[in-house]
Design an enzyme around this catalytic site. Structure first.
Site, short mmCIF file in Angstrom:
data_model
loop_
_atom_site.label_atom_id
_atom_site.label_comp_id
_atom_site.label_asym_id
_atom_site.label_seq_id
_atom_site.Cartn_x
_atom_site.Cartn_y
_atom_site.Cartn_z
N SER A 166 0.88 -1.17 0.00
CA SER A 166 0.00 0.00 0.00
C SER A 166 0.92 1.22 0.00
CB SER A 166 -0.87 0.00 1.26
OG SER A 166 -1.46 1.26 1.49
N TYR A 180 -1.52 -0.67 10.70
CA TYR A 180 -1.62 -1.01 9.27
C TYR A 180 -0.33 -0.62 8.54
CZ TYR A 180 -3.40 -1.27 4.50
OH TYR A 180 -3.58 -1.59 3.17
#
Length: 271
Positions: A132, A145
């Site tokens: 990501s 995350y």
């Protein structure tokens, strides 16, 4: 016909990826936590579903055995399975922390570890690890995350050195918020008695939701790019950043350094 294994293929980008590869002449080994989750993939041409829990070494081994009994070679493994956790650190919970680390980071490690011998014996293969933009920059409420995505980036780069002599390539793919089941399923920490925490959560959640809605064209870009990466693997480790948002954040962060980047983020969040 080439064979690609995709983890977390029962929904979201994983499912769309499975459809795209199958429609373009690849055999897709679609793995998921439970076959009942992948009903949309059942009986689709060139798609074959298997149970695989990326957090379980035993589950990975069992799935690997079944897959290799059905397919002589595996050309690409896409580590796509992942979850989100948006949390204030003070309010974070052990179960959620353990879960995101087990799936987003250790799941990638365990799947790669299991299929390296397959690639090595073939003298060919490619790992595509989905991270990501969170793996390249740090943003508010992303402590857990972002940490897992940074970990996958480092793991992938280090592993690539080890595997270069066996004609095994490694790539990572980063992108921003895209409309999919992933954002709908992101876990958030509980509301707090401290209003400043609640305000921060509300603001970040609103920003993410708005950006996700605007990125309507991002998912097709991601899938087409991953298809191209799989079809034409690079000999050397490469990072692929997809989409305007991700590329802009990456360029800004790299150009101005973490101090000025952090100042800009704080001005935006706390204005």
């Amino acid at each position: 016909m080439k064979n690609i294994l995709i983890t977390g293929a029962s929904g979201g980008i994983g499912q769309e990826m499975a459809f795209y590869f199958a429609q373009n002449g690849w055999n897709v080994i679609a793995t998921m936590l439970c076959l009942s989750h992948g009903t949309a993939l059942v009986d689709k041409k060139n798609i074959y579903c298997y149970v695989l829990d990326v957090t379980s070494t035993e589950s990975i081994a069992a799935a690997k055995e079944k897959i290799l009994s059905d397919f002589k070679t595996i050309d690409v493994v896409v580590n796509n399975a992942g979850i989100g956790y948006r949390s204030i650190v003070e309010l974070s919970e052990d179960t959620q922390i353990n879960s995101i680390v087990d799936i987003n980071y250790l799941g990638v490690v365990k799947v790669c570890r299991a299929f390296i011998p397959v690639f090595r014996e073939q003298n060919s293969g490619q790992f595509i690890n989905i991270t990501s933009i969170a793996g390249l920059v740090n943003l508010p409420l992303g402590s857990f995350y972002h940490s897992t995505k940074h970990a996958v980036e480092s793991f992938s780069e280090c592993m690539a050195y080890e595997l270069a002599g066996f004609n095994i390539s490694v790539a990572t793919v980063q992108f921003g918020n895209t409309p999919s089941d992933f954002q709908k399923n992101v876990t958030k920490s509980e509301r707090s008695s401290l209003q400043c925490y609640n305000d921060l959560m509300d603001k970040i959640s609103a920003v993410v939701e708005n950006k996700t809605k605007k990125n309507k064209d991002l998912k097709p870009q991601i899938i087409r790019k991953i298809f191209k990466i799989a079809a034409y693997p690079s000999r050397n480790f490469k990072r692929y950043t997809i989409g305007f948002d991700a590329n802009l954040l990456n360029i800004i962060r790299a150009s101005i350094g973490y101090r000025l980047f952090g100042r800009i983020i704080r001005l935006f969040v706390f204005k």
